[in-house]
Scaffold this motif. Structure first.
Motif, PDB file in Angstrom:
ATOM      1  N   LEU A 140       8.586   4.234   6.337  1.00 28.77           N
ATOM      2  CA  LEU A 140       8.465   5.673   6.103  1.00 28.77           C
ATOM      3  C   LEU A 140       9.471   6.094   5.039  1.00 28.77           C
ATOM      4  CD1 LEU A 140       8.384   6.898   9.809  1.00 28.77           C
ATOM      5  CD2 LEU A 140       6.418   6.344   8.365  1.00 28.77           C
ATOM      6  N   THR A 141       9.128   7.143   4.292  1.00 24.86           N
ATOM      7  CA  THR A 141      10.066   7.714   3.331  1.00 24.86           C
ATOM      8  C   THR A 141       9.932   9.217   3.376  1.00 24.86           C
ATOM      9  OG1 THR A 141      10.818   7.779   1.043  1.00 24.86           O
ATOM     10  CG2 THR A 141       8.429   7.567   1.406  1.00 24.86           C
ATOM     11  N   SER A 142      11.067   9.945   3.268  1.00 28.58           N
ATOM     12  CA  SER A 142      11.035  11.393   3.311  1.00 28.58           C
ATOM     13  C   SER A 142      12.361  11.945   2.837  1.00 28.58           C
ATOM     14  CB  SER A 142      10.762  11.885   4.735  1.00 28.58           C
ATOM     15  OG  SER A 142      10.756  13.296   4.774  1.00 28.58           O
ATOM     16  N   GLY A 143      12.284  13.086   2.167  1.00 23.51           N
ATOM     17  CA  GLY A 143      13.499  13.827   1.835  1.00 23.51           C
ATOM     18  C   GLY A 143      13.877  14.742   2.975  1.00 23.51           C
ATOM     19  N   LEU A 190       0.867  -1.172   0.000  1.00 24.16           N
ATOM     20  CA  LEU A 190       0.000   0.000   0.000  1.00 24.16           C
ATOM     21  C   LEU A 190       0.911   1.232   0.000  1.00 24.16           C
ATOM     22  CD1 LEU A 190      -2.715   1.429   0.171  1.00 24.16           C
ATOM     23  CD2 LEU A 190      -2.628   1.172   2.664  1.00 24.16           C
ATOM     24  N   VAL A 191       0.938   1.988  -1.139  1.00 22.59           N
ATOM     25  CA  VAL A 191       1.788   3.162  -1.293  1.00 22.59           C
ATOM     26  C   VAL A 191       0.958   4.395  -0.947  1.00 22.59           C
ATOM     27  CG1 VAL A 191       3.213   4.503  -2.857  1.00 22.59           C
ATOM     28  CG2 VAL A 191       3.127   2.011  -3.084  1.00 22.59           C
ATOM     29  N   VAL A 192       1.446   5.206   0.027  1.00 24.67           N
ATOM     30  CA  VAL A 192       0.749   6.419   0.441  1.00 24.67           C
ATOM     31  C   VAL A 192       1.654   7.598   0.101  1.00 24.67           C
ATOM     32  CG1 VAL A 192      -0.452   7.591   2.304  1.00 24.67           C
ATOM     33  CG2 VAL A 192      -0.227   5.089   2.366  1.00 24.67           C
ATOM     34  N   GLU A 193       1.246   8.386  -0.924  1.00 21.99           N
ATOM     35  CA  GLU A 193       2.076   9.488  -1.402  1.00 21.99           C
ATOM     36  C   GLU A 193       1.158  10.578  -1.941  1.00 21.99           C
ATOM     37  OE1 GLU A 193       4.509  12.047  -1.987  1.00 21.99           O
ATOM     38  OE2 GLU A 193       5.676  10.200  -1.638  1.00 21.99           O
ATOM     39  N   ASP A 194       1.281  11.806  -1.400  1.00 22.50           N
ATOM     40  CA  ASP A 194       0.417  12.883  -1.857  1.00 22.50           C
ATOM     41  C   ASP A 194       0.900  13.503  -3.152  1.00 22.50           C
ATOM     42  OD1 ASP A 194       2.665  13.868  -0.300  1.00 22.50           O
ATOM     43  OD2 ASP A 194       1.737  15.856  -0.502  1.00 22.50           O
ATOM     44  N   ASN A 195       2.154  13.333  -3.550  1.00 26.41           N
ATOM     45  CA  ASN A 195       2.685  13.846  -4.814  1.00 26.41           C
ATOM     46  C   ASN A 195       2.431  12.809  -5.892  1.00 26.41           C
ATOM     47  OD1 ASN A 195       4.771  14.279  -6.978  1.00 26.41           O
ATOM     48  ND2 ASN A 195       5.267  16.048  -5.662  1.00 26.41           N
ATOM     49  N   ALA A 196       1.636  13.191  -6.888  1.00 27.86           N
ATOM     50  CA  ALA A 196       1.201  12.227  -7.909  1.00 27.86           C
ATOM     51  C   ALA A 196       2.380  11.704  -8.717  1.00 27.86           C
ATOM     52  CB  ALA A 196       0.167  12.877  -8.830  1.00 27.86           C
ATOM     53  N   VAL A 200       2.788  -4.849   3.328  1.00 21.87           N
ATOM     54  CA  VAL A 200       3.560  -3.747   3.859  1.00 21.87           C
ATOM     55  C   VAL A 200       2.912  -2.441   3.425  1.00 21.87           C
ATOM     56  CG1 VAL A 200       5.146  -3.663   1.899  1.00 21.87           C
ATOM     57  CG2 VAL A 200       5.900  -2.744   4.099  1.00 21.87           C
ATOM     58  N   VAL A 201       3.061  -1.392   4.266  1.00 22.87           N
ATOM     59  CA  VAL A 201       2.592  -0.054   3.931  1.00 22.87           C
ATOM     60  C   VAL A 201       3.817   0.825   3.732  1.00 22.87           C
ATOM     61  CG1 VAL A 201       1.294   1.961   4.692  1.00 22.87           C
ATOM     62  CG2 VAL A 201       0.452  -0.333   5.232  1.00 22.87           C
ATOM     63  N   PHE A 202       3.865   1.555   2.586  1.00 18.63           N
ATOM     64  CA  PHE A 202       4.983   2.427   2.242  1.00 18.63           C
ATOM     65  C   PHE A 202       4.431   3.843   2.163  1.00 18.63           C
ATOM     66  CE2 PHE A 202       7.967   4.067  -1.206  1.00 18.63           C
ATOM     67  CZ  PHE A 202       9.031   4.236  -0.330  1.00 18.63           C
ATOM     68  N   THR A 203       4.761   4.705   3.172  1.00 14.00           N
ATOM     69  CA  THR A 203       4.115   6.012   3.245  1.00 14.00           C
ATOM     70  C   THR A 203       5.134   7.139   3.343  1.00 14.00           C
ATOM     71  OG1 THR A 203       2.614   7.409   4.534  1.00 14.00           O
ATOM     72  CG2 THR A 203       3.888   5.803   5.769  1.00 14.00           C
ATOM     73  N   ASP A 204       4.798   8.258   2.665  1.00 11.40           N
ATOM     74  CA  ASP A 204       5.563   9.491   2.801  1.00 11.40           C
ATOM     75  C   ASP A 204       5.303  10.061   4.198  1.00 11.40           C
ATOM     76  OD1 ASP A 204       7.182  11.578   2.216  1.00 11.40           O
ATOM     77  OD2 ASP A 204       5.699  12.689   1.039  1.00 11.40           O
ATOM     78  N   VAL A 205       6.258  10.861   4.687  1.00  8.87           N
ATOM     79  CA  VAL A 205       6.091  11.451   6.011  1.00  8.87           C
ATOM     80  C   VAL A 205       5.355  12.775   5.924  1.00  8.87           C
ATOM     81  CG1 VAL A 205       7.288  12.399   8.024  1.00  8.87           C
ATOM     82  CG2 VAL A 205       8.102  10.284   6.984  1.00  8.87           C
ATOM     83  N   VAL A 206       5.796  13.657   5.024  1.00  4.24           N
ATOM     84  CA  VAL A 206       5.212  14.994   4.909  1.00  4.24           C
ATOM     85  C   VAL A 206       4.021  14.939   3.967  1.00  4.24           C
ATOM     86  CG1 VAL A 206       5.619  17.394   4.315  1.00  4.24           C
ATOM     87  CG2 VAL A 206       7.457  16.029   5.321  1.00  4.24           C
ATOM     88  N   MET A 207       2.819  15.035   4.541  1.00  2.91           N
ATOM     89  CA  MET A 207       1.577  15.011   3.760  1.00  2.91           C
ATOM     90  C   MET A 207       0.599  15.984   4.405  1.00  2.91           C
ATOM     91  SD  MET A 207       0.936  10.973   2.979  1.00  2.91           S
ATOM     92  CE  MET A 207       0.733  10.562   4.690  1.00  2.91           C
ATOM     93  N   ALA A 218      -2.459   5.235  -2.555  1.00  8.18           N
ATOM     94  CA  ALA A 218      -3.416   6.070  -1.827  1.00  8.18           C
ATOM     95  C   ALA A 218      -2.844   7.469  -1.779  1.00  8.18           C
ATOM     96  CB  ALA A 218      -3.643   5.534  -0.429  1.00  8.18           C
ATOM     97  N   GLY A 219      -3.690   8.480  -2.025  1.00 14.31           N
ATOM     98  CA  GLY A 219      -3.215   9.855  -2.143  1.00 14.31           C
ATOM     99  C   GLY A 219      -2.985  10.546  -0.812  1.00 14.31           C
ATOM    100  N   ASN A 220      -3.518  10.019   0.304  1.00  8.49           N
ATOM    101  CA  ASN A 220      -3.316  10.628   1.611  1.00  8.49           C
ATOM    102  C   ASN A 220      -3.598   9.606   2.698  1.00  8.49           C
ATOM    103  OD1 ASN A 220      -6.203  10.618   1.992  1.00  8.49           O
ATOM    104  ND2 ASN A 220      -6.256  12.462   0.680  1.00  8.49           N
TER     105      ASN A 220
END
Length: 946
Positions: free
Chosen positions: A899-902, A824-830, A869-876, A850-852
């Protein structure tokens, strides 16, 4: 009397010898060789003979038969008289005759050949005993007077009693008549007698305690035959007391003590001996009481002298009509000076006081017994140019009968007080004049002062106001007097003024530098700084107009804010320019490589080279952003507890490779390891950056020294004060060119560099600075141009016991094929989300985008079991990735979250909270590896509640 005596003299003489009460006999001396007498026999004796000798029926009998142990002295003496015819008068004892002592007059009678001696004698034993006892009493009196200690008095008395009476045991003990016990500290013994020291029960030795309680002296001549002791005779004999005398001692009608005398054999106690025992007891008790009284008196006098010594007043004790000094305290000596006082009269000690009246006053007090006191009396001592002043008192001391025996002198040296009083009187005269002058001056000040002045009554009205009110605020004196002062105040200043007013009236507290705004008559406001002092229900105040100063201060603050804003903009511009410059360089490489990759028929070798250039450029860009985040203290740290020494050793080889062979690398590490809490990789990077900076400063040749030491504080540096605490100080020193003082404040700024273009980004020391600050420490630099530079990195020091041994998980191989793993990929940047999904599909995963956070939770609520597994951005927007991971952990335990984040300020401040983190930018290999790691730890799927 025999016929022999009658034949030798007249009948009258015979009757005389027969009637006298002294002994008389005629003896015949026998010699066993010439001039050697052997024995004598009695030819005639008178009627008193038996009384004086104790011998009966002696006529015609030889002395050695009557008393075999008779002393040889008697035989020798009588033989000499019989042989020479010279009479003799002498005294001697006869132990064989009961120890009797005789006074003898002997002369030869009859023909010399008959060897006869007439003897007149008297038993003087009683007189001798009495003489011995009197001598012992004289000795006792002298010895008791010599003793200082009470116990020694008792010892002396017991010893004299024992030796005089020839007994074995003498002692003295304290009696408890109720418990019927005696307590003996120690006693006098002889001939191996057992001491009675300790506590004894009277009833264990007989019933004579009853006699003692009645005050009767107990005399026992033989314990075996005395009815009071016969049952206890054995116990008494064990203590050398077959015969004894116990003398009770009473005080104030109470039986308090006992004196005992005893011997191990039966004994007839003579009356004179009993009197002697009683007299010794009385004298000993009297001497003991007197000594105790003397000791008590001495203690009392010592206490009194101690108290007198501590008194701040001077004290002296005079005795006799000549006023002889018996005592002076230290204050007396300080007042009158060090002199030989004791034993000398006042007139001898102070001849300079003659004519000053003190001697006459002392004589008067001693003669009349009337005390005398005086205050501030002048006295002039020898060697002094000015008078002293004293308060003093002469008090007579008396005996019990009222007779004056001396004078007690006491008082104070009041010279300073008197001089102060005189000076004060002079001052008061001058003060009255000055008060008049100052009153006139104050009036002029009141009228001419530019400051507002006034007196406020308890109702809040100004009873008085000076002309400055009109000058500063435009109000006349009448207008001021008719207005409560609160009506002049700015509304925002009323509450603080009311608090200060209440404190002044109720607590008497002054207000110093109290500022508020007063209304001007023109409607404007003026800032005033007040000083107000309450006194007797009123407040006296003055105020200065500080409006201009306030406006200047506000203008200065605005200017400072503008300057800070300009500095910020300049710093941001510099930082932006540096970032833009470096990123444009990197983007140029990427753009050129992508353009070339678009060309048709591109050889594989070139394609691989261009793709590698893009990948390398991305890595450099990631390092660049990492250094920027480090400087900004926004990087995600993974702190561990490790030994700084071990970190230095581990990086030494790499540093040596970076610096080159011509630079000598020296490490100075302590024997005891210094543990720190920091991110190991960032620690290594910081050391490398400092080492590279040192290498470049030495132009490739010199020495680098790395030293580790514990520190108790971070010293004050830049604009920061010192920080107390436990730190590890890691220093790196070089022998390079050094840094000019005007550049030291710039070296940690991003993109600041003194190197040529293309030889450094200017971010190395920025990373060191940001890492130190974010870890809870700091970095300090000291430099001397031409000698070298030292960078000291201060990091938190922790105890060795806090160290946790990290458990390294085995790094999984790259998961080249996803094996149908559902992500499950959670990333607000398309764009990023689309790339991630495509990459996962390429790797064989089944991604769902998932967008958010809300969409992700909805997907999981529908069917969480299908996801591995869930793969999610931190800053959303909305719920961030960390909060989403916590919610998933709560709702779906066991489902891994990566978690993933720049960059994330949440990660920088709080960490990852235990979740796996994949830093952006990441590669497909990184993505595959982290998924492989988290899915391999996941337990076998079971039915989990939503």
């Amino acid at each position: 009397m025999s016929t022999h005596i009658i034949e030798q003299g007249s009948q009258a003489t015979a009757n005389f010898y027969n009637d006298i009460d002294i002994g008389f006999c005629i003896i015949e001396v026998a010699f066993d060789a010439p001039n050697r007498q052997a024995d004598y026999r009695f030819l005639e004796v008178n009627s008193a003979f038996e009384e004086h000798t104790g011998l009966i029926d002696v006529t015609g009998r030889w002395m050695r038969n009557l008393a075999p142990d008779h002393e040889q002295f008697w035989f020798d003496r009588y033989g000499s008289i019989a042989r020479t015819g010279r009479p003799a008068r002498f005294e001697y004892s006869a132990q064989a005759l009961g120890g009797r002592h005789f006074e003898v007059y002997a002369y030869r009678t009859g023909d010399p050949e008959q060897q006869r001696v007439a003897v007149l004698f008297a038993d003087i034993s009683l007189r001798k005993r009495e003489e011995r006892l009197r001598t012992a009493l004289f000795d006792l009196t002298d010895r008791l007077a010599e003793q200082e200690d009470v116990a020694a008095l008792t010892d002396v008395a017991c010893g004299i009693l024992g030796r005089t009476l020839g007994v074995q045991l003498v002692g003295y003990g304290l009696v408890n008549p109720v418990a019927e016990t005696i307590t003996v500290d120690h006693d006098w013994t002889t001939d191996g007698a057992q001491s009675l020291a300790g506590m004894l029960q009277f009833r264990d030795f007989g019933s004579y305690i009853d006699d003692l309680k009645r005050g009767e002296t107990v005399v026992v001549e033989d314990a075996r035959t005395d009815s009071r002791t016969e049952t206890f005779a054995a116990a008494l004999e064990e203590r050398s007391a077959r015969a004894f005398v116990n003398t009770p001692i009473f005080e104030r009608g109470q039986f308090v003590a006992l004196q005992y005398v005893s011997t191990g054999e039966p004994r007839i106690w003579m009356e004179e001996e009993l009197r002697f025992i009683r007299e010794v007891g009385v004298r000993t008790r009297t001497a003991t009481a007197r000594r105790q009284a003397e000791m008590a008196l001495q203690a009392s006098e010592a206490r009194q002298r101690h108290l007198l010594q501590q008194m701040p007043s001077f004290v002296g004790v005079l005795t006799g009509p000549d006023h002889t000094y018996a005592y002076v305290n230290d204050a007396y000596v300080r007042t009158a000076g060090p002199r030989a006082y004791l034993g000398r009269s006042v007139r001898d000690v102070f001849p300079e006081l003659a004519g000053q009246g003190f001697f006459e006053l002392l004589d008067q007090v001693y003669a009349t017994g009337v005390p005398f006191s005086a205050r501030t009396t002048p006295v002039r001592f020898a060697g002094e140019d000015t008078d002293r002043y004293i308060d003093f008192s002469f008090q007579p001391t008396r005996r019990d009968d009222g007779t004056v025996t001396g004078i007690f002198v006491g008082g104070y040296d009041v010279t300073e007080q008197q001089r102060t009083a005189l000076a004060l009187r002079e001052l008061n005269v001058d003060l009255e004049r000055k008060v008049t002058e100052r009153a006139l001056a104050r009036g002029r000040t009141w009228q001419l002062s530019p400051d507002i002045m006034g007196v406020i009554n308890a109702q809040g009205y100004f009873e008085q106001s000076n002309p400055a009110w009109a000058t500063v605020l435009g109000w006349s004196e009448a207008e001021v007097a008719s207005t409560v002062f609160f009506d002049f105040l700015h509304p925002d200043d009323v509450a603080p003024a009311q608090e200060a007013w209440a404190a002044a009236l109720n607590l008497g507290l002054p207000a110093l530098s109290f500022e508020n705004r007063y209304r001007h008559k023109d409607g404007g406001w003026r800032w005033l700084s007040w000083v107000a002092v309450p006194d007797d229900g009123k407040v006296y105040c003055s105020a200065r107009d500080i409006t201009a100063g306030k406006e200047q201060a506000n203008a200065l603050l605005r200017a400072e804010d503008a300057l800070r804003q300009a500095q910020k903009l300049e710093a941001v511009g510099q930082l932006t320019g540096g970032v833009a410059h470096d990123f444009n360089n990197l983007l140029t490489v990427i753009k050129s490589s992508t353009d070339l990759l678009k060309r048709p028929n591109l050889p594989e070798e070139r394609r691989v080279r261009y793709v590698g250039a893009i990948s390398d450029t991305v890595d450099r860009a990631a390092r660049l952003t990492g250094q920027l985040l480090a400087f900004a203290r926004r990087q995600t740290l993974k702190p561990e507890v490790f030994a700084a020494c071990d970190g230095v050793r581990a990086i030494t080889e790499m540093v040596g490779t970076l610096t080159g062979a011509r630079i000598k690398l020296v490490t100075d590490l302590p024997e005891e390891r210094v543990f720190i809490s920091a991110d190991p990789s960032q620690f290594d990077t910081a050391l490398v950056n400092m080492a590279v900076n040192a290498r470049d400063a030495m132009d490739g040749e010199g020495q680098i020294t790395i030293m580790v030491r514990p520190a108790d504080a971070i010293p004050a540096m830049r604009t920061h004060p010192a920080v107390e605490g436990r730190f590890a100080a890691i220093s790196l020193s070089d022998t390079g060119t050094g840094i000019p003082a005007d550049r030291l404040d710039q070296i940690f700024e991003p993109f600041f560099t003194t190197k040529e273009v293309g030889k450094g980004t200017g971010l190395g020391l920025s990373q060191v600075f940001g890492f130190a600050k974010q870890t809870g420490g700091d970095v300090m630099v000291s430099s001397v141009v031409g000698e070298g530079t030292t960078f000291t990195l201060y990091l938190p020091h922790v105890a060795a016991g806090q160290r946790e041994t990290p458990t390294k998980a085995l790094e999984p191989d790259v998961l080249t094929v996803g094996h149908d793993t559902c992500v499950l990929v959670v990333e607000d940047n398309a764009d990023v989300g689309g790339f991630s999904v495509q990459a996962l599909i390429e790797l064989g995963f089944r991604p769902v985008l998932a967008g958010n956070a809300d969409e992700a939770l909805a997907e999981l609520a529908t069917d969480a079991g299908r996801f591995d597994v869930v793969f999610t951005d931190v800053v959303m927007p909305g719920m961030n990735g960390i909060d989403l991971a916590k919610e998933i952990q709560h709702r779906h335990p066991g489902l891994p979250v990566v978690l993933t984040s720049g960059y994330s300020h949440v990660l920088a401040q709080e960490g990852t909270h235990g979740f796996e983190l994949l830093q952006k930018p990441y590669s497909a290999d990184d993505l595959s590896r982290v998924f492989r790691r988290v899915t391999s730890r996941r337990p076998h799927p079971t039915a989990l509640p939503n």
